[in-house]
Scaffold this motif. Structure first.
Motif, mmCIF file in Angstrom:
data_model
loop_
_atom_site.group_PDB
_atom_site.id
_atom_site.type_symbol
_atom_site.label_atom_id
_atom_site.label_comp_id
_atom_site.label_asym_id
_atom_site.label_seq_id
_atom_site.Cartn_x
_atom_site.Cartn_y
_atom_site.Cartn_z
ATOM 1 N N SER A 142 0.844 -1.195 0.000
ATOM 2 C CA SER A 142 0.000 0.000 0.000
ATOM 3 C C SER A 142 0.885 1.254 0.000
ATOM 4 O O SER A 142 2.115 1.161 0.006
ATOM 5 C CB SER A 142 -0.917 -0.015 1.221
ATOM 6 N N LYS A 143 0.253 2.412 0.008
ATOM 7 C CA LYS A 143 1.009 3.656 -0.063
ATOM 8 C C LYS A 143 1.964 3.844 1.114
ATOM 9 O O LYS A 143 2.993 4.504 0.989
ATOM 10 C CB LYS A 143 0.038 4.835 -0.152
ATOM 11 N N ASP A 144 1.609 3.264 2.250
ATOM 12 C CA ASP A 144 2.489 3.403 3.412
ATOM 13 C C ASP A 144 3.570 2.328 3.450
ATOM 14 O O ASP A 144 4.302 2.210 4.428
ATOM 15 C CB ASP A 144 1.673 3.380 4.704
ATOM 16 N N GLY A 145 3.673 1.525 2.368
ATOM 17 C CA GLY A 145 4.729 0.526 2.275
ATOM 18 C C GLY A 145 4.434 -0.785 2.947
ATOM 19 O O GLY A 145 5.289 -1.667 2.999
ATOM 20 N N ARG A 146 3.223 -0.949 3.450
ATOM 21 C CA ARG A 146 2.862 -2.188 4.136
ATOM 22 C C ARG A 146 2.095 -3.128 3.216
ATOM 23 O O ARG A 146 1.420 -2.699 2.289
ATOM 24 C CB ARG A 146 2.013 -1.881 5.367
ATOM 25 N N TYR A 147 2.209 -4.424 3.502
ATOM 26 C CA TYR A 147 1.479 -5.426 2.728
ATOM 27 C C TYR A 147 0.086 -5.651 3.313
ATOM 28 O O TYR A 147 -0.128 -5.491 4.517
ATOM 29 C CB TYR A 147 2.232 -6.765 2.727
ATOM 30 N N HIS A 148 -0.853 -6.011 2.448
ATOM 31 C CA HIS A 148 -2.154 -6.468 2.917
ATOM 32 C C HIS A 148 -1.974 -7.882 3.475
ATOM 33 O O HIS A 148 -1.507 -8.774 2.769
ATOM 34 C CB HIS A 148 -3.160 -6.514 1.760
ATOM 35 N N GLU A 185 -10.575 -9.599 2.452
ATOM 36 C CA GLU A 185 -10.930 -8.195 2.319
ATOM 37 C C GLU A 185 -11.889 -7.952 1.166
ATOM 38 O O GLU A 185 -12.158 -6.802 0.802
ATOM 39 C CB GLU A 185 -9.663 -7.342 2.152
ATOM 40 N N GLY A 186 -12.411 -9.022 0.562
ATOM 41 C CA GLY A 186 -13.405 -8.875 -0.488
ATOM 42 C C GLY A 186 -12.851 -8.756 -1.892
ATOM 43 O O GLY A 186 -13.581 -8.396 -2.816
ATOM 44 N N TYR A 187 -11.564 -9.071 -2.089
ATOM 45 C CA TYR A 187 -10.960 -8.980 -3.415
ATOM 46 C C TYR A 187 -11.016 -10.327 -4.137
ATOM 47 O O TYR A 187 -10.673 -11.373 -3.561
ATOM 48 C CB TYR A 187 -9.503 -8.526 -3.318
ATOM 49 N N VAL A 188 -11.437 -10.296 -5.406
ATOM 50 C CA VAL A 188 -11.423 -11.468 -6.282
ATOM 51 C C VAL A 188 -10.511 -11.128 -7.456
ATOM 52 O O VAL A 188 -10.733 -10.146 -8.166
ATOM 53 C CB VAL A 188 -12.833 -11.814 -6.797
ATOM 54 N N PRO A 235 -14.504 -5.729 -8.970
ATOM 55 C CA PRO A 235 -14.736 -4.678 -7.970
ATOM 56 C C PRO A 235 -14.796 -5.287 -6.562
ATOM 57 O O PRO A 235 -15.349 -6.367 -6.370
ATOM 58 C CB PRO A 235 -16.090 -4.096 -8.378
ATOM 59 N N ARG A 236 -14.213 -4.592 -5.622
ATOM 60 C CA ARG A 236 -14.147 -5.122 -4.263
ATOM 61 C C ARG A 236 -15.543 -5.364 -3.706
ATOM 62 O O ARG A 236 -16.441 -4.537 -3.830
ATOM 63 C CB ARG A 236 -13.388 -4.140 -3.366
ATOM 64 N N LEU A 237 -15.716 -6.531 -3.087
ATOM 65 C CA LEU A 237 -17.001 -6.909 -2.509
ATOM 66 C C LEU A 237 -17.118 -6.363 -1.086
ATOM 67 O O LEU A 237 -16.112 -6.111 -0.414
ATOM 68 C CB LEU A 237 -17.139 -8.429 -2.505
ATOM 69 N N PRO A 238 -18.341 -6.190 -0.584
ATOM 70 C CA PRO A 238 -18.517 -5.563 0.732
ATOM 71 C C PRO A 238 -18.053 -6.424 1.893
ATOM 72 O O PRO A 238 -17.754 -5.912 2.965
ATOM 73 C CB PRO A 238 -20.033 -5.322 0.812
ATOM 74 N N ASN A 239 -18.005 -7.749 1.703
ATOM 75 C CA ASN A 239 -17.591 -8.659 2.760
ATOM 76 C C ASN A 239 -16.452 -9.545 2.259
ATOM 77 O O ASN A 239 -16.080 -9.493 1.088
ATOM 78 C CB ASN A 239 -18.759 -9.537 3.205
ATOM 79 N N SER A 240 -15.911 -10.359 3.120
ATOM 80 C CA SER A 240 -14.834 -11.256 2.715
ATOM 81 C C SER A 240 -15.351 -12.301 1.733
ATOM 82 O O SER A 240 -16.538 -12.617 1.706
ATOM 83 C CB SER A 240 -14.227 -11.938 3.942
ATOM 84 N N VAL A 241 -14.460 -12.835 0.911
ATOM 85 C CA VAL A 241 -14.819 -13.885 -0.037
ATOM 86 C C VAL A 241 -14.724 -15.224 0.691
ATOM 87 O O VAL A 241 -13.651 -15.646 1.109
ATOM 88 C CB VAL A 241 -13.895 -13.878 -1.264
ATOM 89 N N ALA A 242 -15.871 -15.893 0.836
ATOM 90 C CA ALA A 242 -15.912 -17.146 1.584
ATOM 91 C C ALA A 242 -15.645 -18.352 0.712
ATOM 92 O O ALA A 242 -15.062 -19.339 1.166
ATOM 93 C CB ALA A 242 -17.281 -17.296 2.266
ATOM 94 N N SER A 243 -16.080 -18.306 -0.566
ATOM 95 C CA SER A 243 -15.975 -19.493 -1.418
ATOM 96 C C SER A 243 -16.054 -19.094 -2.883
ATOM 97 O O SER A 243 -16.689 -18.095 -3.237
ATOM 98 C CB SER A 243 -17.096 -20.477 -1.076
ATOM 99 N N LEU A 244 -15.398 -19.900 -3.741
ATOM 100 C CA LEU A 244 -15.399 -19.699 -5.182
ATOM 101 C C LEU A 244 -15.709 -21.017 -5.869
ATOM 102 O O LEU A 244 -15.386 -22.085 -5.347
ATOM 103 C CB LEU A 244 -14.031 -19.210 -5.674
ATOM 104 N N SER A 245 -16.304 -20.950 -7.076
ATOM 105 C CA SER A 245 -16.553 -22.180 -7.824
ATOM 106 C C SER A 245 -16.732 -21.878 -9.303
ATOM 107 O O SER A 245 -17.481 -20.969 -9.669
ATOM 108 C CB SER A 245 -17.805 -22.892 -7.290
ATOM 109 N N TYR A 246 -16.024 -22.637 -10.159
ATOM 110 C CA TYR A 246 -16.250 -22.600 -11.607
ATOM 111 C C TYR A 246 -17.266 -23.673 -11.977
ATOM 112 O O TYR A 246 -17.312 -24.743 -11.357
ATOM 113 C CB TYR A 246 -14.957 -22.894 -12.363
ATOM 114 N N ASN A 247 -18.049 -23.396 -13.017
ATOM 115 C CA ASN A 247 -18.948 -24.433 -13.513
ATOM 116 C C ASN A 247 -18.174 -25.408 -14.397
ATOM 117 O O ASN A 247 -16.968 -25.241 -14.634
ATOM 118 C CB ASN A 247 -20.156 -23.834 -14.240
ATOM 119 N N HIS A 248 -18.864 -26.434 -14.916
ATOM 120 C CA HIS A 248 -18.205 -27.561 -15.568
ATOM 121 C C HIS A 248 -17.443 -27.175 -16.837
ATOM 122 O O HIS A 248 -16.450 -27.818 -17.174
ATOM 123 C CB HIS A 248 -19.230 -28.640 -15.908
#
Length: 349
Positions: free
Chosen positions: A224-230, A253-256, A271-284
């Protein structure tokens, strides 16, 4: 941009989403009283709601899509008939059941729990036929592809062959040297990617015709701008089943973000989501990506599920190597959003 909305109420945190093996039905497990749902993405219709007295922490399909399995907070491993909604218990862990998977090759249900056990259930005999108890710690994540079974414990990855569970194929310390949050098998190789609790990803991608296997580690976000990592945990990783080397990460932090494992490059971010990303899934067929954005169960006050077509690959084609370009050449992006208990379908040009 325009859209139409329908309602899908989920009363608590979402724990897992999984696309069906051959259709665009999405299985959703959660912490509310209707803990398992089956949603038809293409038809925008809720096909099933199955109640549960205990919260469900994970879920999966059987290969014929008529049955689903779930891991529950009361330690039960449950089986659901997706036509009738009737469910029964096929067995129990001695503590909370946290993870579950189904092997098409062996016909076994595989579950892990806080009792530091991995149980292998034979559906014909309705009992555990194998049990791994010498793990020494709780399973943080597990992943199945074919006969290859990966287990993440602490900062290590343990690999098993489902035909020879009495013998560990290999145990490897991750390059991350910190607790692993998730592990994901690569569907077209024996490789995998792991995400850590401090926002890093490690990729192991062996290639049979290339002596120089792909193996590297990176942080999902720059300084980030202050030199720290997320230091946000990488909660889930999924590989596209048809685009070699393409995978997506979701963090606390809601980033995909989509990545190219071969070129070691970031492709794009949503675009950043309002809540944390709990799970992801691709279709077949790799055309749909489902993203579940939800607070953890301790913080659950609002949650959302986002479903989107991966036509967004169009925006990064100019930066791809030639092997990537033929896969997606669409000019229209369609977004189906389930957010704040509503489903909205958008088209963007």
């Amino acid at each position: 941009m325009n859209g139409t909305a329908t309602g899908l109420e989920i009363g608590d945190a979402i724990s897992r989403i999984r696309f069906a093996p051959k259709s665009n039905n999405l299985l959703i497990s959660s912490w509310d009283s209707v803990s398992l749902r089956l949603y038809d993405v293409v038809g925008s219709a809720l096909r099933l709601e199955a109640p549960s007295e205990a919260a469900l922490l994970d879920c999966c399909f059987r290969d014929d899509e008529s049955v689903a399995f779930a891991a529950a907070s009361d330690g039960c491993v449950r089986r659901y008939d997706l036509h009738s909604g009737v469910n029964d218990t096929i067995g129990n862990h001695d503590d909370i059941a946290t993870s579950i998977g189904y092997s098409d090759e062996t016909g076994q249900v595989i579950s892990a729990g806080l009792d530091k056990k991995i149980l292998f259930w034979d559906m014909r005999m309705a009992k555990a036929i194998e049990c791994l108890t010498n793990l020494g710690a709780e399973v943080d994540s597990m992943s199945l592809f074919g006969l290859n079974f990966l287990v993440a414990i602490g900062s290590s990855i343990h690999e098993y062959d489902l035909r020879k569970l009495d013998k560990l194929v290999q145990s490897k310390e991750s390059h991350l040297n910190i607790r692993i949050r998730c592990v994901s098998s690569i569907p077209y190789s024996k490789g995998y990617a792991v995400g850590s609790v401090d926002g890093r990803v490690a990729v192991e991608m062996p290639h049979p015709s290339n002596p120089n296997d792909i193996s590297y580690m990176f942080r999902c976000h720059p300084k980030s701008k202050d030199g720290r990592y997320h230091l946000a945990s990488v909660n889930d990783i999924v590989f596209n089943p048809f685009i070699c080397g393409a995978f997506v990460t979701g963090d606390n932090e809601g980033y995909v973000t989509a990545w190219d494992a071969r070129s070691k490059r970031r492709l794009f971010g949503l675009p950043r989501l309002p809540n944390s990303v709990a799970s992801l899934s691709y279709n077949h067929d790799g055309q749909l990506l489902a993203v579940a954005s939800s607070y953890t169960y301790q913080e659950a006050e609002e949650m959302s599920v986002v479903l989107l077509l991966t036509f967004t690959f169009y925006f990064v084609l100019l930066h791809m190597k030639p092997w990537f370009i033929p896969a997606y050449h669409y000019l229209i992006c369609h977004f189906l959003v389930i957010q704040n208990f509503n489903i909205t379908c958008y088209s963007r040009f």
